[in-house]
Design an enzyme around this catalytic site. Structure first.
Site, PDB file in Angstrom:
ATOM      1  N   ASP A 116     -20.260   6.432  -3.761  1.00 22.06           N
ATOM      2  CA  ASP A 116     -20.178   5.475  -2.685  1.00 22.06           C
ATOM      3  C   ASP A 116     -18.706   4.859  -2.927  1.00 22.06           C
ATOM      4  O   ASP A 116     -18.341   4.209  -4.042  1.00 22.06           O
ATOM      5  CB  ASP A 116     -21.275   4.249  -2.712  1.00 22.06           C
ATOM      6  N   ASP A 322     -14.412   6.680   4.299  1.00 27.78           N
ATOM      7  CA  ASP A 322     -15.757   6.317   3.734  1.00 27.78           C
ATOM      8  C   ASP A 322     -16.488   7.300   3.438  1.00 27.78           C
ATOM      9  O   ASP A 322     -16.651   8.501   4.046  1.00 27.78           O
ATOM     10  CB  ASP A 322     -16.569   5.341   5.002  1.00 27.78           C
TER      11      ASP A 322
END
Ligand SMILES: *[C@@H]1O[C@H](CO)[C@@H](O)[C@H](O)[C@H]1NC(C)=O
Ligand SMILES: *[C@@H]1O[C@H](CO)[C@@H](O)[C@H](O)[C@H]1NC(C)=O
Ligand SMILES: *[C@@H]1O[C@H](CO)[C@@H](O)[C@H](O)[C@H]1NC(C)=O
Ligand SMILES: *[C@@H]1O[C@H](CO)[C@@H](O)[C@H](O)[C@H]1NC(C)=O
Ligand SMILES: *[C@@H]1O[C@H](CO)[C@@H](O)[C@H](O)[C@H]1NC(C)=O
Ligand SMILES: *[C@@H]1O[C@H](CO)[C@@H](O)[C@H](O)[C@H]1NC(C)=O
Length: 442
Positions: A116, A322
């Site tokens: 992440d 992202d």
């Protein structure tokens, strides 16, 4: 009869020798100068989290909703920067799609984590559970059976140097608590542990990795089953890359529509910064902002006002690359201009409504005609990223394709779908992100 295996072995030996030389520590405790590990889409048939009863439609629906929660997650994270310094972050938890296998503890136990770029702290569900969500595919990590587990005492510098630090009265150990707006949470003890990562055909060992051992965790998703933990990849000191002092990392996400696709994440020396590069836009936040200057369709620059994607002070806009959202999220004003332009193209004589009501623009085509669909290019500072058609259109069924992007009223995101089949490099030292089209094998 010189076998390629021997050659590979020699290369690896050289790498480990180099890492011994470049470290001041004993060989047994030195951090490898880099490693490269296979990563999987959690829906891949080779992933333990693959759910056979999910149809293609279910997966697309889930990815659309993941992309929207990811937008909300990052938006609330960024706009509530004040709360980043407190223990509670009022943000949504939105897991990414990509997991990496690793081993934790001594003796080592296999587990998986979400990678992440929007999280700092590495954490994992830990026994004993006051409360844990279901993780039926691999056992819950048990620190009591690991000789290398080290829970941090309140006075440990590593405890009070971290923003999540908390020591309550009568509590010997350093606690962390991550609270998310959707009532997901993880709470436990900040600790150190030995982790092993799979580096091609060998393992690399990292000692004293700082992580959260979560004894009280909840996760609200559709079926109550979650990934055991998370690996943080921001530039904050507690992320995995920062702890290992790696100056770069890269990943390659295999073809999104191939549920057998392979990919990799590479760290330190194993990461390649190749192809076109664009500078990171910001240095005061630990996330990866890019400067998206313009979007073009075929060779026409769209009339999107300058500054539409510029990061504003209150982070009501900005463009983030992202690892957690599937489809790119584009600021609505620009998204509408893009749709208007595409609707004028000949292909859009065949426009149809999305049968699943997720995407705004779909059309009937066969795979052959799709190759003549208009090409979208994202113009970043110093780099024009011309999206291949498989990174632009999601195949809904045999003859319906939809523009794999979604609108946003806040931050815009470059999602995984648009990054597939690229080696995406993050050069933290020179503050660059690189893109090179590639076939991603692990
Ligand atoms: C974020 O932090 C900066 C500096 O502390 C502050 O000036 C700004 O107002 C904050 N933004 C929000 C949305 O709280
Ligand atoms: C877990 O943490 C939450 C939030 O702090 C708390 O309300 C709840 O009682 C805890 N659950 C258990 C079983 O300890
Ligand atoms: C990596 O470590 C794990 C756990 O110790 C072990 O099961 C696995 O066989 C190792 N793999 C290699 C290639 O050494
Ligand atoms: C698989 O997906 C179905 C449909 O969403 C769900 O009902 C089921 O609980 C899932 N199974 C597991 C093991 O997650
Ligand atoms: C966890 O899994 C068990 C067995 O599959 C099931 O009975 C239980 O309802 C699940 N819990 C949650 C919170 O979904
Ligand atoms: C999506 O559309 C297809 C084709 O019309 C249909 O079979 C499927 O049930 C729909 N799925 C969802 C989740 O809406």
């Amino acid at each position: 009869m010189s076998s390629p295996q021997i050659f590979i072995f020699v290369l690896i030996s050289l790498t480990s020798i180099t890492s011994c030389f470049s470290s001041n520590h004993h060989a047994s405790t030195s951090t490898p100068t880099g490693f490269k590990s296979g990563i999987l889409n959690k829906n891949s048939v080779r992933s333990p989290f693959h759910n056979q009863s999910l149809t293609r439609f279910d997966r697309i629906k889930n990815s659309v909703s993941l992309s929207f929660s990811r937008r909300d997650y990052l938006h609330s994270l960024l706009s509530k920067n004040a709360s980043l310094n407190s223990i509670e972050s009022s943000v949504w938890r939105a897991d990414g799609e990509y997991v990496m296998k690793y081993y934790i503890g001594t003796p080592a136990v296999e587990t998986y984590a979400i990678l992440d770029t929007g999280s700092e702290l590495n954490w994992i569900q830990c026994l004993p559970c006051e409360r844990c969500y279901n993780q039926s595919k691999v056992p819950i990590y048990n620190p009591a059976s690991s000789s290398s587990y080290n829970p941090l005492k309140c006075e440990a510098p590593r405890c009070w140097q971290m923003q999540y630090y908390k020591c309550t009265d009568n509590y010997e150990y350093c606690e962390y608590e991550l609270q998310y707006m959707d009532t997901s949470m993880s709470k436990g003890v900040l600790s150190e542990e030995t982790l092993q990562f799979v580096n091609g055909i060998e393992n690399v060992t990292m000692n004293n990795i700082f992580f959260g051992c979560g004894h009280n965790n909840s996760f609200h998703n559709n079926n109550g089953e979650g990934i055991p933990g998370l690996i943080g990849l921001t530039t904050k000191p507690e992320s995995l890359v920062s702890q290992l002092h790696y100056k770069k990392f890269a990943y390659c996400l295999g073809d999104f529509d191939d549920i057998d696709a392979r990919g990799y994440a590479a760290f330190g020396d194993a990461a390649h910064i190749t192809g076109g590069t664009t500078p990171l836009a910001d240095s005061d936040l630990p996330y990866y902002f890019l400067n998206l200057e313009a979007i073009s369709v075929e060779n026409t620059i769209l009339p999107i006002p300058k500054g539409t994607f510029t990061k504003t002070k209150d982070i009501s806009s900005g463009f983030v690359i992202d690892s957690g959202s599937t489809y790119s999220i584009i600021r609505r004003s620009a998204f509408n201009i893009l749709l208007d332009n595409l609707r004028q193209k000949p292909l859009y004589q065949n426009t149809v409504a999305d049968p699943n009501d997720s995407f705004d623009l779909c059309f009937k085509s066969d795979a052959y005609n799709l190759k003549s669909a208009p090409v979208i290019t994202l113009h970043f500072t110093g780099l024009s990223l011309q999206l291949p058609f498989q990174n632009t259109w999601e195949k809904i069924n045999e003859n319906i394709y939809c523009l794999a992007m979604l609108p946003s009223d806040g931050v815009s995101l470059l999602g995984n779908f648009q990054q597939q089949n690229y080696n995406v490099g993050h050069d933290l030292e020179n503050r660059l992100v690189s893109f090179a089209l590639m076939y991603c094998s692990d």
